[in-house]
Design an enzyme around this catalytic site. Structure first.
Site, PDB file in Angstrom:
ATOM      1  N   GLN A  10     -19.302  19.085   9.860  1.00 22.08           N
ATOM      2  CA  GLN A  10     -20.429  18.722   8.995  1.00 22.08           C
ATOM      3  C   GLN A  10     -20.360  17.265   8.542  1.00 22.08           C
ATOM      4  OE1 GLN A  10     -23.088  20.740   8.355  1.00 22.08           O
ATOM      5  NE2 GLN A  10     -24.044  19.027   7.269  1.00 22.08           N
ATOM      6  N   LYS A  12     -19.125  14.680  10.246  1.00 18.86           N
ATOM      7  CA  LYS A  12     -19.624  13.849  11.355  1.00 18.86           C
ATOM      8  C   LYS A  12     -21.150  13.901  11.410  1.00 18.86           C
ATOM      9  CE  LYS A  12     -15.954  14.363  14.846  1.00 18.86           C
ATOM     10  NZ  LYS A  12     -15.734  14.836  16.244  1.00 18.86           N
ATOM     11  N   ASP A  68     -15.871  12.517  20.109  1.00 17.85           N
ATOM     12  CA  ASP A  68     -14.457  12.852  19.931  1.00 17.85           C
ATOM     13  C   ASP A  68     -13.770  11.635  19.345  1.00 17.85           C
ATOM     14  OD1 ASP A  68     -12.776  15.201  20.207  1.00 17.85           O
ATOM     15  OD2 ASP A  68     -11.484  13.919  21.401  1.00 17.85           O
ATOM     16  N   TYR A 150      -8.572  11.702   7.925  1.00 14.12           N
ATOM     17  CA  TYR A 150      -7.558  10.713   7.574  1.00 14.12           C
ATOM     18  C   TYR A 150      -8.099   9.577   6.699  1.00 14.12           C
ATOM     19  CZ  TYR A 150      -4.782  12.897  11.316  1.00 14.12           C
ATOM     20  OH  TYR A 150      -4.088  13.782  12.102  1.00 14.12           O
ATOM     21  N   ASP A 151      -9.308   9.674   6.219  1.00 11.62           N
ATOM     22  CA  ASP A 151      -9.900   8.583   5.429  1.00 11.62           C
ATOM     23  C   ASP A 151      -9.045   8.144   4.234  1.00 11.62           C
ATOM     24  OD1 ASP A 151     -12.065   8.165   7.073  1.00 11.62           O
ATOM     25  OD2 ASP A 151     -13.462   9.376   5.885  1.00 11.62           O
ATOM     26  N   ARG A 177     -17.184   5.329  14.215  1.00 15.02           N
ATOM     27  CA  ARG A 177     -18.323   6.185  14.570  1.00 15.02           C
ATOM     28  C   ARG A 177     -19.619   5.388  14.545  1.00 15.02           C
ATOM     29  NH1 ARG A 177     -16.815  10.012  11.876  1.00 15.02           N
ATOM     30  NH2 ARG A 177     -15.870  10.935  13.718  1.00 15.02           N
TER      31      ARG A 177
HETATM   32  P1  ITT Z   1     -16.135  18.421  16.603  1.00 10.98           P
HETATM   33  O1  ITT Z   1     -16.807  19.712  16.357  1.00 10.98           O
HETATM   34  O2  ITT Z   1     -17.097  17.278  16.699  1.00 10.98           O
HETATM   35  O3  ITT Z   1     -15.167  18.466  17.740  1.00 10.98           O
HETATM   36  P2  ITT Z   1     -13.736  17.943  15.048  1.00 10.98           P
HETATM   37  O4  ITT Z   1     -13.491  17.914  13.583  1.00 10.98           O
HETATM   38  O5  ITT Z   1     -12.985  18.938  15.877  1.00 10.98           O
HETATM   39  O6  ITT Z   1     -15.297  18.107  15.259  1.00 10.98           O
HETATM   40  P3  ITT Z   1     -12.407  15.844  16.566  1.00 10.98           P
HETATM   41  O7  ITT Z   1     -11.986  16.769  17.638  1.00 10.98           O
HETATM   42  O8  ITT Z   1     -13.001  14.536  16.972  1.00 10.98           O
HETATM   43  O9  ITT Z   1     -13.485  16.483  15.565  1.00 10.98           O
HETATM   44  O10 ITT Z   1     -11.142  15.686  15.631  1.00 10.98           O
HETATM   45  C1  ITT Z   1     -10.694  14.539  15.161  1.00 10.98           C
HETATM   46  C2  ITT Z   1      -9.954  14.737  13.864  1.00 10.98           C
HETATM   47  O11 ITT Z   1      -9.731  13.394  13.418  1.00 10.98           O
HETATM   48  C3  ITT Z   1     -10.768  15.444  12.787  1.00 10.98           C
HETATM   49  O12 ITT Z   1     -10.354  16.752  12.585  1.00 10.98           O
HETATM   50  C4  ITT Z   1     -10.470  14.609  11.544  1.00 10.98           C
HETATM   51  O13 ITT Z   1      -9.343  15.104  10.895  1.00 10.98           O
HETATM   52  C5  ITT Z   1     -10.157  13.241  12.106  1.00 10.98           C
HETATM   53  N1  ITT Z   1     -11.328  12.361  12.026  1.00 10.98           N
HETATM   54  C6  ITT Z   1     -12.399  12.287  12.869  1.00 10.98           C
HETATM   55  N2  ITT Z   1     -13.269  11.370  12.461  1.00 10.98           N
HETATM   56  C7  ITT Z   1     -12.752  10.839  11.324  1.00 10.98           C
HETATM   57  C8  ITT Z   1     -13.187   9.882  10.419  1.00 10.98           C
HETATM   58  O14 ITT Z   1     -14.351   9.260  10.573  1.00 10.98           O
HETATM   59  N3  ITT Z   1     -12.413   9.599   9.365  1.00 10.98           N
HETATM   60  C9  ITT Z   1     -11.235  10.221   9.180  1.00 10.98           C
HETATM   61  N4  ITT Z   1     -10.758  11.155   9.981  1.00 10.98           N
HETATM   62  C10 ITT Z   1     -11.502  11.482  11.056  1.00 10.98           C
END
Ligand code: ITT
Length: 194
Positions: A10, A12, A68, A150-151, A177
């Site tokens: 959510q 993202k 991703d 990780y923000d 992003r």
């Molecule tokens: P999807 O449904 O889009 O796959 P996801 O949460 O599984 O969502 P990812 O596989 O890209 O997304 O996982 C990347 C991880 O990295 C995610 O669980 C976060 O903990 C972290 N992450 C991704 N984008 C981030 C951001 O903008 N800031 C901080 N941490 C982030």
């Protein structure tokens, strides 16, 4: 033009909707009644982004894109990278993931890191990739309560607060992003010419 964003995250979705406001109409997986948890089995961000986009294209037939994202830490040879979501073993446990990262980096002077987002787009049967990177540093203790993942431990270059302290409008103007999404947007803008 409407396009499906293949994500179950959510945060993202909110970020991408804000970045593309008035530019692209984003349709979420819940809008198309998809509750599937798409397994991410590739060993690169590119591979996982394509896998998520292909899944939605194949199952529902919609043009779509997927994101991703990974945190790449220099002193850890770019880990956790593609494994960022399950770094500490349990998928999406951000607190445990950050704790593991801070523990591993204890006493380390080299704090350089970057967030890298790969967006995979499937449009009219063709696949395209867009990358966005933001460089920064990993601090020693979490700060801030906005954002996600990780923000709280990541300070982007040129700032002295974390993404979790800076908040969404700053994050969305400089983030990994945002940079990938702007490339996607620019591509879609000129697409009819291709
Ligand atoms: P999807 O449904 O889009 O796959 P996801 O949460 O599984 O969502 P990812 O596989 O890209 O997304 O996982 C990347 C991880 O990295 C995610 O669980 C976060 O903990 C972290 N992450 C991704 N984008 C981030 C951001 O903008 N800031 C901080 N941490 C982030």
């Amino acid at each position: 033009k409407k396009i499906v964003f293949a994500t179950n995250n959510q945060h993202k979705l909110d970020e991408v909707k804000k970045i593309t406001e008035g530019l692209i109409e984003i349709v979420s997986l819940s809008d198309i009644n998809c509750t599937d948890d798409i397994e991410e089995t590739a060993d690169t961000l590119e591979g996982n982004a394509l896998l998520k986009a292909r899944y939605i294209k194949e199952k529902f037939g919609f043009d779509c894109f997927a994101d991703d994202t990974g945190l790449e830490v220099e002193v850890l040879n770019n880990a956790p990278g593609v494994y960022s979501a399950r770094y500490a073993g349990v998928a999406h446990d951000s607190e445990a993931n950050m704790q593991k990262l801070l523990d591993y980096m204890k006493g380390t002077d080299n704090r350089h890191a970057r967030f890298r987002t790969v967006i995979a787009l499937i449009l009219n049967g063709k696949e395209y990739l867009f990358e966005g990177i933001v460089k920064g540093t990993i601090i020693e203790e979490k700060r801030g309560d906005q954002g996600f993942g990780y923000d709280p431990v990541f300070v982007p270059e040129g700032y002295d607060q974390t993404f979790a302290q800076l908040g969404s409008s700053v994050k969305n103007s400089i983030s990994h992003r945002a940079r990938a999404v702007i490339k996607l947007h620019d591509f879609l803008l000129t697409y009819s010419d291709k």
